[in-house]
Scaffold this motif. Structure first.
Motif, PDB file in Angstrom:
ATOM      1  N   GLU A   1       0.813  -1.217   0.000  1.00  0.00           N
ATOM      2  CA  GLU A   1       0.000   0.000   0.000  1.00  0.00           C
ATOM      3  C   GLU A   1       0.849   1.270   0.000  1.00  0.00           C
ATOM      4  OE1 GLU A   1      -3.800   1.815   2.538  1.00  0.00           O
ATOM      5  OE2 GLU A   1      -2.722   0.046   3.252  1.00  0.00           O
ATOM      6  N   LEU A   2       1.762   1.325   0.979  1.00  0.00           N
ATOM      7  CA  LEU A   2       2.590   2.530   1.096  1.00  0.00           C
ATOM      8  C   LEU A   2       3.487   2.708  -0.127  1.00  0.00           C
ATOM      9  CD1 LEU A   2       3.506   4.956   2.699  1.00  0.00           C
ATOM     10  CD2 LEU A   2       5.082   3.478   3.963  1.00  0.00           C
TER      11      LEU A   2
ATOM     12  N   LYS B   1       2.978   1.869  -3.160  1.00  0.00           N
ATOM     13  CA  LYS B   1       2.211   2.376  -4.311  1.00  0.00           C
ATOM     14  C   LYS B   1       1.898   3.858  -4.161  1.00  0.00           C
ATOM     15  CE  LYS B   1       0.141  -2.121  -5.386  1.00  0.00           C
ATOM     16  NZ  LYS B   1      -1.011  -3.002  -5.109  1.00  0.00           N
ATOM     17  N   LYS B   2       1.556   4.250  -2.941  1.00  0.00           N
ATOM     18  CA  LYS B   2       1.312   5.677  -2.702  1.00  0.00           C
ATOM     19  C   LYS B   2       2.559   6.506  -2.976  1.00  0.00           C
ATOM     20  CE  LYS B   2      -1.228   7.331   0.766  1.00  0.00           C
ATOM     21  NZ  LYS B   2      -1.802   7.507   2.137  1.00  0.00           N
TER      22      LYS B   2
ATOM     23  N   LYS C   1       3.102   7.068  -6.616  1.00  0.00           N
ATOM     24  CA  LYS C   1       2.182   8.062  -7.181  1.00  0.00           C
ATOM     25  C   LYS C   1       2.511   9.480  -6.740  1.00  0.00           C
ATOM     26  CE  LYS C   1      -2.194   5.562  -7.950  1.00  0.00           C
ATOM     27  NZ  LYS C   1      -3.564   5.378  -7.439  1.00  0.00           N
ATOM     28  N   ASP C   2       2.769   9.624  -5.438  1.00  0.00           N
ATOM     29  CA  ASP C   2       2.933  10.977  -4.890  1.00  0.00           C
ATOM     30  C   ASP C   2       3.862  10.951  -3.679  1.00  0.00           C
ATOM     31  OD1 ASP C   2       2.683  13.604  -4.096  1.00  0.00           O
ATOM     32  OD2 ASP C   2       0.711  13.319  -3.184  1.00  0.00           O
TER      33      ASP C   2
ATOM     34  N   VAL D   1       3.166  11.769   0.407  1.00  0.00           N
ATOM     35  CA  VAL D   1       3.313  10.760   1.460  1.00  0.00           C
ATOM     36  C   VAL D   1       4.221  11.274   2.568  1.00  0.00           C
ATOM     37  CG1 VAL D   1       4.290   8.503   1.984  1.00  0.00           C
ATOM     38  CG2 VAL D   1       2.859   8.786  -0.035  1.00  0.00           C
TER      39      VAL D   1
END
Lengths: 135, 135
Positions: B110-111, B113-114, B117-118, B122
């Motif tokens: 999860e982390l 992938k975040k 993206k950004d 984060v």
DNA sequence: CATAGTTGTTGCAAAATGCAATAACTATTT
DNA sequence: AAATAGTTATTGCATTTTGCAACAACTATG
């Protein structure tokens, strides 16, 4: 590389460069224009020659560095970053910024001051410069 | 801390956390909500107990961690980050991102992938979360 | 008082690091 | 071609760090 301790990306990264010397060699190439064994050996931190050979071998095996014969001097080798090695730039910059922030005896020089003002700008600019000389 | 190898901020930082274990302990506290010796000991990378004690001692001496008695259980200690420790977040995130990018066997969760993206978002978000529980 | 949970300590083997001397190879000079 | 200098290592040995397993001290809990 030996077997990974886990599949955590942080752990896997530290398996590669988690020691006191590897990132200093990367720094020398990335930020100080050094390219050869003798230049790395001359750095102020005084790495031992056997450690230096070992780290260069590992970093080359990990495809972070590339070793080539110097065109100008066939008895000399030139080390340069791959894209994988150049992608260590943000890590190096963040480590530099943290070190300068929390060590009285680590004065920010030109690059350190630019990082304090505009870290993202510095990373962007330097990564473009690096892209021109990656192998 | 022993004497610094140089006044380079990168070198000074590596004098503190330049090893295979320190940043994994930081990771456990910072990203996994771990707070105690037994939790660190249980991590998948299997740190030895003497190494763990040594790293906790060093990180506490460097004012990256703070050790307190648990209010709920007086025989238990709780470790938490100082602001200096929390400021390691950008380094940890960059190392995670590089590790995930270059290791097939390190799936982005999860982390991860975040971050892809950004990343800046984060870091900003997590540093605010951390600020609430720094000592 | 017995048991389990938590945080260490100790002893010993293995691996990594640090240090100094030396070697192999190439290029340059005489 | 012989001598010298430059570059990249290798080797041996002492020291330090790490890894591993067993055990110990302390505190809560039943």
């Amino acid at each position: 590389m030996e077997k990974a301790r886990s599949d955590c990306p942080i752990s896997c990264s530290l398996d590669v460069f988690g020691d006191k010397w590897s990132l200093l060699i990367i720094r020398d190439i990335m930020l100080r224009g050094k390219v050869s064994y003798s230049e790395f050996l001359a750095s102020e931190e005084k790495i031992a020659s056997n450690i230096l050979v070992n780290r260069l071998t590992v970093l080359e095996a990990e495809k972070i560095l590339v070793k080539e014969v110097s065109p100008a001097n066939k008895s000399k080798f030139l080390y340069s970053l791959t894209q994988k090695g150049a992608d260590l730039l943000p890590i190096v910059i963040e480590i530099m910024d943290w070190g300068a922030k929390y060590n009285e005896n680590c004065p920010r020089r030109e690059l350190g001051k630019k990082i304090k003002k505009d870290k993202a700008g510095v990373v962007k600019e330097l990564s473009q410069e690096l892209r021109k000389r990656v192998k």
